[in-house]
Design an enzyme around this catalytic site. Structure first.
Site, mmCIF file in Angstrom:
data_model
loop_
_atom_site.group_PDB
_atom_site.id
_atom_site.type_symbol
_atom_site.label_atom_id
_atom_site.label_comp_id
_atom_site.label_asym_id
_atom_site.label_seq_id
_atom_site.Cartn_x
_atom_site.Cartn_y
_atom_site.Cartn_z
ATOM 1 N N GLY A 70 0.935 -0.768 0.313
ATOM 2 C CA GLY A 70 0.245 0.133 0.004
ATOM 3 C C GLY A 70 0.420 0.777 0.241
ATOM 4 N N GLY A 107 0.646 5.808 0.459
ATOM 5 C CA GLY A 107 -0.474 7.173 0.899
ATOM 6 C C GLY A 107 0.476 8.453 0.810
ATOM 7 C CB VAL A 166 3.274 -0.043 3.715
ATOM 8 C CG1 VAL A 166 3.019 -2.124 4.626
ATOM 9 C CG2 VAL A 166 2.516 0.593 4.937
ATOM 10 C CG ASP A 181 -6.605 8.294 9.011
ATOM 11 O OD1 ASP A 181 -8.034 8.355 8.669
ATOM 12 O OD2 ASP A 181 -5.999 8.100 8.905
#
Length: 362
Positions: free
Chosen positions: A35, A37, A42, A149
């Site tokens: 992943g 962002g 990651v 979050d």
């Protein structure tokens, strides 16, 4: 500040002096990207000597303050002992371009990937996930931290059936009571109390200063970090899991879907004491009755009185009276969907079977 946040600060100062330099390829074999962002990315990696799979979280040094990196690493290392929280593995280092730490690997993706749009997941699966998230958030809150979050993308799957999940991504975590600049954003996960900051501008000095069009900049709004933010997000996430959609596009006073919910909430709680403290002489059964005694907001009509009360607890527009995540555990022993809605969704899932996993609602 409670003991845990103070200890976290001390750990950050100590590890800042002992962060070893290292190239990732020296110790790890990188397998694939898991992943990415705004924080960085990651990757799934295997330790070359031990053969242990783990996730490496890489933060660009050019855009990541060292203290922010160390806070997330030490929080995940020392304070995430709950089985439904992602733990760091005691490996942190710096490359010429990145700060890196290792954490438990979620080999089955995240919750967002398994929520079929407009259909959602099975009710028992939803309750299983909610139960684990209630425990994870309760653990963080008891230590004096607020996640800030909670969303499907930050709930990681340890198996394909959501039998075990872990809440992760602690980059937004703050100690309870910390004063931060309030931020409103167009999302159902944004709590209603943040709307006071809608239209505020970064850099506005005490609300003074003109924009190019001559309009006054709205002053920055400062607020205290509170666990009620996580409760709101947990309620919206639960709705998204059950339905594959969101109850409203944004939590705002000009959003018709949110206003319909707000009207139902106020009617069921009593308009005359709309913002009054709740009385202590009631029971959960009485609250369930209240939630079903007035016309229900259309987007909540598919739920049983038990589920409606669950949502009204976590999605209370009044942050001071909003239910805690652990309060949600009391609503798990019963049906959340009406028989008609359960049958409809099962028919939809039958149509979608064999077409692969659905994509959820971001």
């Amino acid at each position: 500040m409670t003991a845990a946040p103070q200890l976290l600060d001390e750990m950050c100062h100590l590890t800042a002096q002992a962060l070893p330099p290292m190239e990732t390829t020296e110790r790890f074999r990188v397998l694939k990207l898991l992943g990415e962002g705004s924080y960085g990315r990651v990757v799934l990696a295997v330790h070359r000597e031990r053969g242990t799979p783990m996730a490496l979280k890489l933060f660009p040094r050019g855009s990541t303050p060292l203290l922010s990196f160390l806070r997330e690493y030490n929080l995940a290392l020392a304070f995430c002992a709950h089985p439904s929280l992602t733990r760091a593995l005691g490996i942190a280092y710096a490359t010429p371009s990145h700060y890196v730490f290792a954490q438990q690997a979620a080999l089955f993706g995240d919750l967002y990937d398994v929520i079929p749009p407009e259909v959602g997941v099975a009710e028992d699966c939803c309750q299983r996930v909610v139960s684990q998230l209630c425990g994870a958030l309760s653990h963080l809150h008891a230590l004096g931290f607020v996640h800030r979050d909670v969303k499907p993308e930050n709930v990681f799957l340890c198996d394909a059936a959501c039998g075990r999940v872990q809440l992760g991504d602690f980059g937004m975590v703050k100690p309870r009571g910390t004063r931060v600049q309030e931020v409103w954003y167009s999302s159902p996960y944004c709590p209603p109390e943040a709307e006071v900051a809608r239209g505020s501008q970064d850099g506005a000095a005490e609300g003074v200063g003109d924009t190019e069009g001559g309009a006054k900049k709205k002053p920055r709004v400062w607020a205290s970090v509170e666990p009620s933010t996580d409760s709101w997000a947990l309620g919206v996430l639960s709705y998204a899991m059950l339905t594959g959609s969101h109850p409203w596009a944004q939590t705002a006073s000009d959003c018709k879907a949110y206003l319909r919910y707000r009207d139902w909430f106020e009617a069921s709680k009593g308009a005359s004491d709309e913002w009054a403290e709740p009385k202590d002489d009631g029971t959960r059964d009485r609250l369930i009755g209240d939630a079903s005694s007035t016309p229900v907001a259309p987007q909540f009509a598919c739920f049983t009185p038990l589920a409606r009360s669950f949502f009204q607890s976590l999605l209370d527009p009044r942050p001071r009276l909003r239910g805690r995540p652990e309060d949600g555990l009391g609503y798990l022993e019963g049906a959340w969907l009406t028989e008609e809605e359960r049958a409809r969704l099962e028919a939809e899932r039958e149509k979608n079977r064999g077409k692969g996993g659905g994509r959820g609602q971001r």
